[in-house]
Write a protein that holds these residues in place. Structure first.
Motif, PDB file in Angstrom:
ATOM      1  N   GLU A  12      48.484  41.268  47.972  1.00  8.29           N
ATOM      2  CA  GLU A  12      48.755  42.018  46.745  1.00  8.29           C
ATOM      3  C   GLU A  12      50.245  42.055  46.448  1.00  8.29           C
ATOM      4  OE1 GLU A  12      48.316  46.573  45.001  1.00  8.29           O
ATOM      5  OE2 GLU A  12      46.901  45.866  46.529  1.00  8.29           O
ATOM      6  N   ASN A  13      51.054  42.333  47.458  1.00 13.75           N
ATOM      7  CA  ASN A  13      52.508  42.390  47.251  1.00 13.75           C
ATOM      8  C   ASN A  13      53.084  41.022  46.889  1.00 13.75           C
ATOM      9  OD1 ASN A  13      52.519  45.122  47.806  1.00 13.75           O
ATOM     10  ND2 ASN A  13      53.180  44.883  49.934  1.00 13.75           N
ATOM     11  N   ILE A  14      52.520  39.966  47.469  1.00 15.35           N
ATOM     12  CA  ILE A  14      52.986  38.616  47.134  1.00 15.35           C
ATOM     13  C   ILE A  14      52.712  38.319  45.663  1.00 15.35           C
ATOM     14  CG2 ILE A  14      52.624  36.144  47.570  1.00 15.35           C
ATOM     15  CD1 ILE A  14      51.870  36.944  50.478  1.00 15.35           C
ATOM     16  N   PHE A  15      51.522  38.693  45.190  1.00 15.49           N
ATOM     17  CA  PHE A  15      51.182  38.469  43.785  1.00 15.49           C
ATOM     18  C   PHE A  15      52.107  39.259  42.863  1.00 15.49           C
ATOM     19  CE2 PHE A  15      46.399  37.324  44.507  1.00 15.49           C
ATOM     20  CZ  PHE A  15      46.794  36.197  45.203  1.00 15.49           C
ATOM     21  N   ILE A  16      52.406  40.506  43.236  1.00 17.03           N
ATOM     22  CA  ILE A  16      53.306  41.335  42.430  1.00 17.03           C
ATOM     23  C   ILE A  16      54.707  40.726  42.405  1.00 17.03           C
ATOM     24  CG2 ILE A  16      54.469  43.580  42.300  1.00 17.03           C
ATOM     25  CD1 ILE A  16      51.900  44.807  43.521  1.00 17.03           C
ATOM     26  N   GLU A  17      55.196  40.332  43.575  1.00 19.94           N
ATOM     27  CA  GLU A  17      56.544  39.769  43.694  1.00 19.94           C
ATOM     28  C   GLU A  17      56.718  38.526  42.833  1.00 19.94           C
ATOM     29  OE1 GLU A  17      59.056  37.352  47.109  1.00 19.94           O
ATOM     30  OE2 GLU A  17      57.698  38.948  47.764  1.00 19.94           O
ATOM     31  N   ASN A  18      55.665  37.713  42.739  1.00 18.30           N
ATOM     32  CA  ASN A  18      55.766  36.441  42.019  1.00 18.30           C
ATOM     33  C   ASN A  18      55.219  36.503  40.587  1.00 18.30           C
ATOM     34  OD1 ASN A  18      56.791  34.252  44.040  1.00 18.30           O
ATOM     35  ND2 ASN A  18      55.365  35.521  45.219  1.00 18.30           N
ATOM     36  N   GLU A  41      39.547  38.339  44.252  1.00 14.41           N
ATOM     37  CA  GLU A  41      39.102  38.904  42.972  1.00 14.41           C
ATOM     38  C   GLU A  41      39.446  40.389  42.868  1.00 14.41           C
ATOM     39  OE1 GLU A  41      35.723  37.469  40.625  1.00 14.41           O
ATOM     40  OE2 GLU A  41      34.893  36.875  42.571  1.00 14.41           O
ATOM     41  N   ASN A  42      39.243  41.118  43.935  1.00 13.51           N
ATOM     42  CA  ASN A  42      39.539  42.548  43.918  1.00 13.51           C
ATOM     43  C   ASN A  42      41.024  42.807  43.674  1.00 13.51           C
ATOM     44  OD1 ASN A  42      36.868  43.206  44.405  1.00 13.51           O
ATOM     45  ND2 ASN A  42      37.119  43.331  46.619  1.00 13.51           N
ATOM     46  N   ILE A  43      41.871  41.986  44.280  1.00  5.33           N
ATOM     47  CA  ILE A  43      43.320  42.148  44.082  1.00  5.33           C
ATOM     48  C   ILE A  43      43.705  41.799  42.647  1.00  5.33           C
ATOM     49  CG2 ILE A  43      45.601  41.285  44.754  1.00  5.33           C
ATOM     50  CD1 ILE A  43      44.418  40.813  47.570  1.00  5.33           C
ATOM     51  N   LEU A  44      43.186  40.683  42.138  1.00  2.00           N
ATOM     52  CA  LEU A  44      43.518  40.255  40.774  1.00  2.00           C
ATOM     53  C   LEU A  44      43.036  41.280  39.742  1.00  2.00           C
ATOM     54  CD1 LEU A  44      42.673  36.460  41.138  1.00  2.00           C
ATOM     55  CD2 LEU A  44      44.951  37.438  40.842  1.00  2.00           C
ATOM     56  N   LEU A  47      45.319  44.342  39.828  1.00  2.00           N
ATOM     57  CA  LEU A  47      46.613  44.076  39.187  1.00  2.00           C
ATOM     58  C   LEU A  47      46.469  43.705  37.711  1.00  2.00           C
ATOM     59  CD1 LEU A  47      48.358  41.987  42.020  1.00  2.00           C
ATOM     60  CD2 LEU A  47      48.609  44.426  41.530  1.00  2.00           C
ATOM     61  N   GLU A  48      45.218  43.662  37.240  1.00  2.00           N
ATOM     62  CA  GLU A  48      44.911  43.326  35.845  1.00  2.00           C
ATOM     63  C   GLU A  48      45.459  41.954  35.459  1.00  2.00           C
ATOM     64  OE1 GLU A  48      46.318  46.625  33.521  1.00  2.00           O
ATOM     65  OE2 GLU A  48      44.609  47.875  34.084  1.00  2.00           O
ATOM     66  N   VAL A  49      45.294  41.006  36.388  1.00  2.00           N
ATOM     67  CA  VAL A  49      45.712  39.625  36.132  1.00  2.00           C
ATOM     68  C   VAL A  49      44.512  38.856  35.583  1.00  2.00           C
ATOM     69  CG1 VAL A  49      46.531  37.472  37.172  1.00  2.00           C
ATOM     70  CG2 VAL A  49      47.455  39.671  37.955  1.00  2.00           C
ATOM     71  N   GLU A  50      44.691  38.219  34.453  1.00  8.60           N
ATOM     72  CA  GLU A  50      43.625  37.394  33.882  1.00  8.60           C
ATOM     73  C   GLU A  50      43.371  36.192  34.792  1.00  8.60           C
ATOM     74  OE1 GLU A  50      42.715  34.845  29.768  1.00  8.60           O
ATOM     75  OE2 GLU A  50      44.697  35.737  30.135  1.00  8.60           O
ATOM     76  N   TYR A  51      42.102  35.925  35.104  1.00  6.32           N
ATOM     77  CA  TYR A  51      41.808  34.804  35.996  1.00  6.32           C
ATOM     78  C   TYR A  51      40.440  34.202  35.673  1.00  6.32           C
ATOM     79  CZ  TYR A  51      38.474  37.632  38.704  1.00  6.32           C
ATOM     80  OH  TYR A  51      37.391  38.388  39.091  1.00  6.32           O
TER      81      TYR A  51
END
Length: 363
Positions: A12-18, A41-44, A47-51
């Motif tokens: 989760e932190n890696i996704f936020i950082e990038n 999927e749960n992390i995305l 974070l409300e990331v479209e995927y």
């Protein structure tokens, strides 16, 4: 280009950082069925990331499958690709990213390996299969390298023993060939040496007890280190032979490498410089190596004992391959080995007559 490597960090932190946005998750049906995809999927979602998900990746990806992926994913126009899977998934994702970038669709990539062997998450190689001709084709280009690699034991808890064995032998072969390659140097050997130490300590532990978190993470590190090493130094004829034999007889790549490896060490040890390096390897991992001959012998015996404990065949005959059919293929195997990109890294020169004897011995 070198990827940024995260080890056992919060995904989760890696996704936020990038700052991920518009993501395509590339995986295969097995990962989907095992519900390993749920973690991402749960992390995305959080974070409300479209995927969107593309899970039509096949084992030993074919040229045709890569083309389909390029067309499907290209229409969706993602900003990021996340490859979650083993070598086939990561190689497919790298190949798809490569062709989309050439079509001026700039895409960044995160590789999350779910096996511990290929090192695909950090290399500029990808292997695709020409099914019409039963050939594995290694590709190499700097743009094939992932932008980010995430090493974690989160996704390796359910690996069956045969996948652990095949992956471990793949990483072992990468390490040994990288260490003894023509293009190897002090720095690539540092990476290969540490990979070998980790494999020596952890492979059988992981094979016998998949619940051991430390051994799984250390094998992930070993695979990655071996990948970094061979990406810079190249490989050798072990891989050249495995590419042909694996494609022809549909044998997993790591298993092909492992079956062949002791024979290759014996073959290459006729070259004194290579034999000295095999002795170094034995000494580094704690095997008897007072002389060059003892070092070579120890390395071969350790691999043979480890293969036996992991139920890996000693030779190609034990796979049920028909002798007459195999022997007829020898001229084709010789030509394929000579053309393979990995052969150029082999320190011992490849001569037809000697190569023929080696191929016969593999049976």
């Amino acid at each position: 280009m070198n990827p940024k490597v995260y080890i056992n960090s919060s995904i989760e932190n890696i996704f936020i950082e990038n700052r991920l946005e518009r993501v395509c998750v590339i995986t295969d049906p097995i990962i989907e069925r095992l519900k390993l995809l749920d973690v991402l999927e749960n992390i995305l979602k959080k974070l409300e990331v479209e995927y969107f998900i593309y899970s039509q990746i096949e084992i030993d990806p074919s040229i045709e499958a890569i083309k389909k992926g390029v067309v499907f994913i290209g229409k969706k126009n993602p900003k990021w690709i996340i490859a979650l899977g083993g070598g086939s998934v990561i190689d497919s994702a790298k190949s798809i990213k490569y062709f989309l970038n050439r079509l001026e669709k700039k895409i960044s990539m995160i590789a999350i390996p779910t096996t511990t062997g290929t090192g695909a998450e950090v290399t500029s190689y990808a292997v695709v299969t020409d099914r019409e001709n039963n050939l594995k084709i290694p590709l190499k280009d700097n743009s094939l390298v992932s932008d980010i690699a995430i090493l974690t034991n989160e996704f390796t808890k359910l690996l069956p023993k045969n996948v652990v064995a095949d992956g471990g032998l793949d990483a072992l072969t990468h390490s040994i060939e990288a260490y003894t390659s023509k293009q190897s140097n002090f720095y690539t050997r540092v990476y290969a040496r540490e990979a070998l130490r980790l494999i020596f300590k952890n492979l059988l532990i992981m094979y016998n007890d998949i619940s051991n978190d430390e051994s799984r993470l250390d094998m992930a590190k070993a695979s990655c280190l071996a990948g970094i090493s061979f990406d810079k130094s190249g490989l050798g004829i072990n891989h050249s032979l495995a590419h042909f034999i694996g494609a022809k007889y549909h044998i997993p790549h790591g298993k092909s490498n492992g079956i062949i490896l002791p024979y290759i060490i014996q073959y290459n040890s006729k070259n004194l410089e290579t034999a000295k390096l095999y002795k170094e390897i034995s000494k580094e991992i704690g095997l008897p190596a007072l002389t060059i001959e003892e070092g070579v012998f120890s390395l071969i015996k350790w691999i043979e004992i480890m293969k036996e404990q992991m139920c890996i065949p000693k030779n190609l005959r034990e796979l049920g391959i028909k002798k007459d059919e195999y022997m007829k293929l020898i001229p084709d195997i010789i030509e394929a080995v000579k053309k393979d990109i990995c052969t150029s890294g082999n320190m011992r020169d490849v001569e037809d007559s000697e190569l023929k004897k080696l191929i016969e011995e593999l049976y």
